[in-house]
Design an enzyme around this catalytic site. Sequence first.
Site, PDB file in Angstrom:
ATOM      1  N   ASP A   1       0.860  -1.180   0.000  1.00  0.00           N
ATOM      2  CA  ASP A   1       0.000   0.000   0.000  1.00  0.00           C
ATOM      3  C   ASP A   1       0.899   1.234   0.000  1.00  0.00           C
ATOM      4  O   ASP A   1       1.779   1.366   0.857  1.00  0.00           O
ATOM      5  CB  ASP A   1      -0.859  -0.050   1.274  1.00  0.00           C
ATOM      6  CG  ASP A   1      -1.918   1.033   1.294  1.00  0.00           C
ATOM      7  OD1 ASP A   1      -1.653   2.161   0.841  1.00  0.00           O
ATOM      8  OD2 ASP A   1      -3.019   0.746   1.786  1.00  0.00           O
TER       9      ASP A   1
ATOM     10  N   ASN B   1      -6.281  13.392  -9.976  1.00  0.00           N
ATOM     11  CA  ASN B   1      -6.945  13.897 -11.179  1.00  0.00           C
ATOM     12  C   ASN B   1      -6.716  15.405 -11.220  1.00  0.00           C
ATOM     13  O   ASN B   1      -6.246  15.995 -10.239  1.00  0.00           O
ATOM     14  CB  ASN B   1      -8.430  13.524 -11.215  1.00  0.00           C
ATOM     15  CG  ASN B   1      -9.186  14.102 -10.040  1.00  0.00           C
ATOM     16  OD1 ASN B   1      -9.258  15.313  -9.860  1.00  0.00           O
ATOM     17  ND2 ASN B   1      -9.732  13.228  -9.195  1.00  0.00           N
TER      18      ASN B   1
ATOM     19  N   GLY C   1      -9.520   5.126  -5.642  1.00  0.00           N
ATOM     20  CA  GLY C   1      -8.224   4.466  -5.813  1.00  0.00           C
ATOM     21  C   GLY C   1      -7.174   4.952  -4.832  1.00  0.00           C
ATOM     22  O   GLY C   1      -7.450   5.197  -3.653  1.00  0.00           O
ATOM     23  N   VAL C   2      -5.972   5.086  -5.334  1.00  0.00           N
ATOM     24  CA  VAL C   2      -4.853   5.468  -4.479  1.00  0.00           C
ATOM     25  C   VAL C   2      -5.036   6.906  -3.968  1.00  0.00           C
ATOM     26  O   VAL C   2      -4.682   7.231  -2.834  1.00  0.00           O
ATOM     27  CB  VAL C   2      -3.516   5.237  -5.233  1.00  0.00           C
ATOM     28  CG1 VAL C   2      -3.261   6.231  -6.296  1.00  0.00           C
ATOM     29  CG2 VAL C   2      -2.360   5.162  -4.269  1.00  0.00           C
ATOM     30  N   ASP C   3      -5.629   7.741  -4.780  1.00  0.00           N
ATOM     31  CA  ASP C   3      -5.913   9.130  -4.396  1.00  0.00           C
ATOM     32  C   ASP C   3      -6.814   9.166  -3.157  1.00  0.00           C
ATOM     33  O   ASP C   3      -6.544   9.896  -2.182  1.00  0.00           O
ATOM     34  CB  ASP C   3      -6.611   9.810  -5.589  1.00  0.00           C
ATOM     35  CG  ASP C   3      -6.665  11.325  -5.486  1.00  0.00           C
ATOM     36  OD1 ASP C   3      -6.007  11.883  -4.601  1.00  0.00           O
ATOM     37  OD2 ASP C   3      -7.365  11.933  -6.320  1.00  0.00           O
TER      38      ASP C   3
ATOM     39  N   SER D   1      -2.265   5.562 -13.595  1.00  0.00           N
ATOM     40  CA  SER D   1      -3.216   5.349 -14.713  1.00  0.00           C
ATOM     41  C   SER D   1      -3.712   3.915 -14.858  1.00  0.00           C
ATOM     42  O   SER D   1      -4.548   3.646 -15.721  1.00  0.00           O
ATOM     43  CB  SER D   1      -2.624   5.801 -16.065  1.00  0.00           C
ATOM     44  OG  SER D   1      -2.580   7.204 -16.150  1.00  0.00           O
TER      45      SER D   1
ATOM     46  N   GLY E   1      -5.519   2.054 -12.862  1.00  0.00           N
ATOM     47  CA  GLY E   1      -6.753   1.686 -12.171  1.00  0.00           C
ATOM     48  C   GLY E   1      -7.938   2.291 -12.907  1.00  0.00           C
ATOM     49  O   GLY E   1      -8.283   1.876 -14.014  1.00  0.00           O
TER      50      GLY E   1
HETATM   51  N1  AR6 Z   1      -1.540   1.740  -2.740  1.00  0.00           N
HETATM   52  C1  AR6 Z   1      -0.940   1.414  -3.907  1.00  0.00           C
HETATM   53  N2  AR6 Z   1      -1.610   1.250  -5.059  1.00  0.00           N
HETATM   54  C2  AR6 Z   1      -2.956   1.421  -5.017  1.00  0.00           C
HETATM   55  C3  AR6 Z   1      -3.663   1.760  -3.844  1.00  0.00           C
HETATM   56  C4  AR6 Z   1      -2.884   1.933  -2.653  1.00  0.00           C
HETATM   57  N3  AR6 Z   1      -3.449   2.264  -1.496  1.00  0.00           N
HETATM   58  N4  AR6 Z   1      -4.979   1.861  -4.151  1.00  0.00           N
HETATM   59  C5  AR6 Z   1      -5.113   1.568  -5.461  1.00  0.00           C
HETATM   60  N5  AR6 Z   1      -3.884   1.298  -5.983  1.00  0.00           N
HETATM   61  P1  AR6 Z   1      -6.001   4.445  -9.479  1.00  0.00           P
HETATM   62  P2  AR6 Z   1      -5.535   6.006 -11.937  1.00  0.00           P
HETATM   63  C6  AR6 Z   1      -3.508   0.930  -7.357  1.00  0.00           C
HETATM   64  O1  AR6 Z   1      -7.397   4.137  -9.911  1.00  0.00           O
HETATM   65  O2  AR6 Z   1      -5.816   4.818 -12.783  1.00  0.00           O
HETATM   66  C7  AR6 Z   1      -8.818   8.483  -8.769  1.00  0.00           C
HETATM   67  O3  AR6 Z   1     -10.193   8.621  -8.581  1.00  0.00           O
HETATM   68  C8  AR6 Z   1      -4.577   0.425  -8.271  1.00  0.00           C
HETATM   69  O4  AR6 Z   1      -4.809  -0.970  -8.056  1.00  0.00           O
HETATM   70  O5  AR6 Z   1      -5.781   4.834  -8.067  1.00  0.00           O
HETATM   71  O6  AR6 Z   1      -4.350   6.873 -12.255  1.00  0.00           O
HETATM   72  C9  AR6 Z   1      -8.158   9.806  -9.077  1.00  0.00           C
HETATM   73  O7  AR6 Z   1      -8.756  10.862  -8.358  1.00  0.00           O
HETATM   74  C10 AR6 Z   1      -3.942   0.688  -9.637  1.00  0.00           C
HETATM   75  O8  AR6 Z   1      -3.031  -0.359  -9.972  1.00  0.00           O
HETATM   76  O9  AR6 Z   1      -5.372   5.650 -10.381  1.00  0.00           O
HETATM   77  C11 AR6 Z   1      -8.375   9.928 -10.545  1.00  0.00           C
HETATM   78  O10 AR6 Z   1      -9.662  10.425 -10.834  1.00  0.00           O
HETATM   79  C12 AR6 Z   1      -3.115   1.960  -9.392  1.00  0.00           C
HETATM   80  O11 AR6 Z   1      -3.022   2.098  -7.986  1.00  0.00           O
HETATM   81  C13 AR6 Z   1      -8.255   8.522 -11.037  1.00  0.00           C
HETATM   82  O12 AR6 Z   1      -8.616   7.704  -9.929  1.00  0.00           O
HETATM   83  C14 AR6 Z   1      -3.721   3.217  -9.969  1.00  0.00           C
HETATM   84  O13 AR6 Z   1      -5.124   3.180  -9.849  1.00  0.00           O
HETATM   85  C15 AR6 Z   1      -6.843   8.182 -11.419  1.00  0.00           C
HETATM   86  O14 AR6 Z   1      -6.851   6.890 -11.975  1.00  0.00           O
END
Ligand code: AR6
Length: 169
Positions: free
Chosen positions: A5, A19, A27-29, A117, A119
């Site tokens: 994490d 974003n 997600g991670v955000d 990107s 997720g």
């Molecule tokens: N630690 C590490 N990786 C993670 C975690 C965590 N706690 N949580 C999710 N991931 P994403 P994006 C992974 O969707 O595609 C948000 O709403 C996840 O499994 O977080 O760049 C923003 O506000 C995936 O492999 O980011 C934007 O609107 C990776 O992190 C949008 O999502 C990225 O997934 C950005 O989308």
Amino acid sequence: MVRGDLTDQDVDAVVNAANSSLLGGGGVDGAVHRRGGPEILQECRRLRAERYPEGLPPGEAVATTAGRLPARWVIHTVGPVYAATVDRSGLLASCHRASLRVAQELGATSVAFPAISCGIYGYPLHLAAPVAIEAVQRAGADLDVRFVLFDEAAFDAFSSALAGPDRDR
Ligand code: AR6
């Protein structure tokens, strides 16, 4: 390359896959803001008001406090939304370069990246991983860089990309 994490990482800076609004999301955000607390959002709001009234453009990066996270800073970057018909790998590489530049300006010595990107933004892991790794390698920054992959599929894709295209020969 670690599986885990991002918000647990004991590094100087963690990179957030944000974003353009900088005001949080899923997600991670979502995890970064939830665990880091309201101080991060407060700084993001100020950045929007003072520097990015139209939002942070994809491919750029900006830092805030990390609030209650173990890290000192969060570097917010905006990855490209994947599109099968348009090559947005340049923007994805730019996210990594810009984040490393900000990290160096801050004086950070260690940085952790998620799979930007990959997720909600839909970038296939096997396409994103080599772009991310090559961008970091080419930047040649004097920093300890770690990719933190949340699940096995992401960890496998990044590990294969690190091993390189010759690994099966
Ligand atoms: N630690 C590490 N990786 C993670 C975690 C965590 N706690 N949580 C999710 N991931 P994403 P994006 C992974 O969707 O595609 C948000 O709403 C996840 O499994 O977080 O760049 C923003 O506000 C995936 O492999 O980011 C934007 O609107 C990776 O992190 C949008 O999502 C990225 O997934 C950005 O989308």
